[in-house]
Design a protein around this motif. Sequence first.
Motif, PDB file in Angstrom:
ATOM      1  N   VAL A   7       0.761  -0.647   0.113  1.00 38.19           N
ATOM      2  CA  VAL A   7       0.288  -0.083  -0.172  1.00 38.19           C
ATOM      3  C   VAL A   7       0.854   1.452   0.042  1.00 38.19           C
ATOM      4  O   VAL A   7       0.873   2.203  -0.915  1.00 38.19           O
ATOM      5  CB  VAL A   7      -1.024   0.022   1.357  1.00 38.19           C
ATOM      6  N   VAL A   8       1.950   1.278   0.839  1.00 40.48           N
ATOM      7  CA  VAL A   8       2.722   2.439   0.776  1.00 40.48           C
ATOM      8  C   VAL A   8       3.038   2.307  -0.952  1.00 40.48           C
ATOM      9  O   VAL A   8       4.182   4.055  -1.371  1.00 40.48           O
ATOM     10  CB  VAL A   8       3.662   2.164   1.961  1.00 40.48           C
ATOM     11  N   LEU A   9       4.218   1.663  -1.139  1.00 39.97           N
ATOM     12  CA  LEU A   9       4.579   1.494  -2.375  1.00 39.97           C
ATOM     13  C   LEU A   9       4.074   2.222  -3.310  1.00 39.97           C
ATOM     14  O   LEU A   9       3.591   3.182  -3.865  1.00 39.97           O
ATOM     15  CB  LEU A   9       5.404   0.327  -2.744  1.00 39.97           C
ATOM     16  N   ALA A  10       2.303   1.953  -3.412  1.00 37.42           N
ATOM     17  CA  ALA A  10       1.508   2.108  -4.390  1.00 37.42           C
ATOM     18  C   ALA A  10       0.879   3.427  -4.413  1.00 37.42           C
ATOM     19  O   ALA A  10       0.546   4.387  -5.190  1.00 37.42           O
ATOM     20  CB  ALA A  10      -0.029   1.175  -4.133  1.00 37.42           C
ATOM     21  N   VAL A  13       4.042   5.790  -5.628  1.00 35.67           N
ATOM     22  CA  VAL A  13       4.383   5.659  -7.137  1.00 35.67           C
ATOM     23  C   VAL A  13       2.874   6.671  -7.480  1.00 35.67           C
ATOM     24  O   VAL A  13       2.748   7.497  -8.255  1.00 35.67           O
ATOM     25  CB  VAL A  13       3.933   4.070  -7.587  1.00 35.67           C
ATOM     26  N   GLY A  14       1.838   6.193  -7.024  1.00 40.24           N
ATOM     27  CA  GLY A  14       0.879   7.720  -7.702  1.00 40.24           C
ATOM     28  C   GLY A  14       1.053   9.054  -6.925  1.00 40.24           C
ATOM     29  O   GLY A  14       0.732   9.354  -7.926  1.00 40.24           O
ATOM     30  N   GLY A  15       1.659   9.419  -5.998  1.00 37.74           N
ATOM     31  CA  GLY A  15       1.947  10.614  -5.866  1.00 37.74           C
ATOM     32  C   GLY A  15       2.959  11.136  -7.109  1.00 37.74           C
ATOM     33  O   GLY A  15       2.938  12.019  -7.248  1.00 37.74           O
ATOM     34  N   CYS A  16       4.164  10.272  -7.301  1.00 42.41           N
ATOM     35  CA  CYS A  16       4.941  10.587  -8.114  1.00 42.41           C
ATOM     36  C   CYS A  16       4.168  10.942  -9.938  1.00 42.41           C
ATOM     37  O   CYS A  16       4.201  11.512 -10.506  1.00 42.41           O
ATOM     38  CB  CYS A  16       5.919   9.310  -8.089  1.00 42.41           C
ATOM     39  N   VAL A  17       3.691   9.746  -9.962  1.00 39.79           N
ATOM     40  CA  VAL A  17       2.809   9.949 -11.482  1.00 39.79           C
ATOM     41  C   VAL A  17       2.150  11.108 -11.231  1.00 39.79           C
ATOM     42  O   VAL A  17       2.068  12.230 -11.797  1.00 39.79           O
ATOM     43  CB  VAL A  17       1.602   8.583 -11.255  1.00 39.79           C
ATOM     44  N   ARG A  24       2.862  18.810 -16.129  1.00 41.34           N
ATOM     45  CA  ARG A  24       2.375  19.275 -17.354  1.00 41.34           C
ATOM     46  C   ARG A  24       0.719  19.539 -17.005  1.00 41.34           C
ATOM     47  O   ARG A  24       0.311  19.935 -18.643  1.00 41.34           O
ATOM     48  CB  ARG A  24       1.966  17.451 -17.987  1.00 41.34           C
ATOM     49  N   GLY A  25       0.226  20.142 -15.573  1.00 41.69           N
ATOM     50  CA  GLY A  25      -1.240  21.038 -16.271  1.00 41.69           C
ATOM     51  C   GLY A  25      -1.905  19.948 -15.621  1.00 41.69           C
ATOM     52  O   GLY A  25      -3.422  20.362 -16.727  1.00 41.69           O
ATOM     53  N   GLY A  26      -2.108  19.346 -15.293  1.00 42.25           N
ATOM     54  CA  GLY A  26      -3.171  18.449 -14.840  1.00 42.25           C
ATOM     55  C   GLY A  26      -4.610  19.269 -13.932  1.00 42.25           C
ATOM     56  O   GLY A  26      -4.416  20.373 -14.280  1.00 42.25           O
ATOM     57  N   PRO A  27      -5.495  18.125 -13.775  1.00 42.83           N
ATOM     58  CA  PRO A  27      -6.739  18.718 -13.518  1.00 42.83           C
ATOM     59  C   PRO A  27      -6.244  18.879 -12.057  1.00 42.83           C
ATOM     60  O   PRO A  27      -5.053  19.159 -11.306  1.00 42.83           O
ATOM     61  CB  PRO A  27      -7.855  17.821 -13.255  1.00 42.83           C
ATOM     62  N   ARG A  28      -6.833  20.233 -11.201  1.00 41.07           N
ATOM     63  CA  ARG A  28      -6.641  20.582  -9.741  1.00 41.07           C
ATOM     64  C   ARG A  28      -6.580  19.391  -8.764  1.00 41.07           C
ATOM     65  O   ARG A  28      -5.834  19.957  -7.813  1.00 41.07           O
ATOM     66  CB  ARG A  28      -8.468  21.265  -8.870  1.00 41.07           C
ATOM     67  N   TRP A  29      -7.376  17.962  -8.847  1.00 40.33           N
ATOM     68  CA  TRP A  29      -6.685  17.725  -7.616  1.00 40.33           C
ATOM     69  C   TRP A  29      -5.928  16.655  -7.309  1.00 40.33           C
ATOM     70  O   TRP A  29      -4.855  16.508  -6.926  1.00 40.33           O
ATOM     71  CB  TRP A  29      -7.760  16.569  -7.742  1.00 40.33           C
ATOM     72  N   SER A  34      -0.165  16.351  -5.936  1.00 37.28           N
ATOM     73  CA  SER A  34       0.924  16.722  -6.266  1.00 37.28           C
ATOM     74  C   SER A  34       1.122  17.344  -4.761  1.00 37.28           C
ATOM     75  O   SER A  34       2.987  17.456  -4.222  1.00 37.28           O
ATOM     76  CB  SER A  34       1.530  17.123  -7.319  1.00 37.28           C
ATOM     77  N   ARG A  35       1.023  18.010  -4.281  1.00 36.51           N
ATOM     78  CA  ARG A  35       1.488  19.247  -3.726  1.00 36.51           C
ATOM     79  C   ARG A  35       1.144  18.989  -2.006  1.00 36.51           C
ATOM     80  O   ARG A  35       2.777  18.637  -1.639  1.00 36.51           O
ATOM     81  CB  ARG A  35       0.382  20.489  -2.923  1.00 36.51           C
ATOM     82  N   LEU A  36       0.833  17.592  -1.763  1.00 38.97           N
ATOM     83  CA  LEU A  36       1.089  16.177  -0.863  1.00 38.97           C
ATOM     84  C   LEU A  36       2.205  15.959  -1.282  1.00 38.97           C
ATOM     85  O   LEU A  36       2.893  15.485   0.409  1.00 38.97           O
ATOM     86  CB  LEU A  36      -0.702  16.099  -0.379  1.00 38.97           C
ATOM     87  N   THR A  37       2.616  15.306  -2.222  1.00 43.73           N
ATOM     88  CA  THR A  37       3.321  14.388  -1.921  1.00 43.73           C
ATOM     89  C   THR A  37       5.023  14.902  -2.051  1.00 43.73           C
ATOM     90  O   THR A  37       5.535  14.754  -1.275  1.00 43.73           O
ATOM     91  CB  THR A  37       3.555  13.515  -3.451  1.00 43.73           C
TER      92      THR A  37
END
Length: 61
Positions: A7-10, A13-17, A24-29, A34-37
């Motif tokens: 779970v921690v690894l997932a 990885v999700g945070g890095c994505v 690249r200008g993704g949606p607000r969430w 990203s800021r939390l990561t």
Amino acid sequence: MLGLLLVVLALAVGGCVCVVWAARGGPRWVRVVSRLTLGAAELVRHLDKNPNRNRSVSGDD
């Protein structure tokens, strides 16, 4: 224990994505995640450099 590590690894990885996607200008969430990561990474970096932390030192026996 293995499940917790997966779970921690997932999450990592999700945070890095999200960081790449937000650059690249993704949606607000994505920008929020990203800021939390990046904030969590900065916290870990700060804790790793903390001079008051006890480090294991090989002693003379």
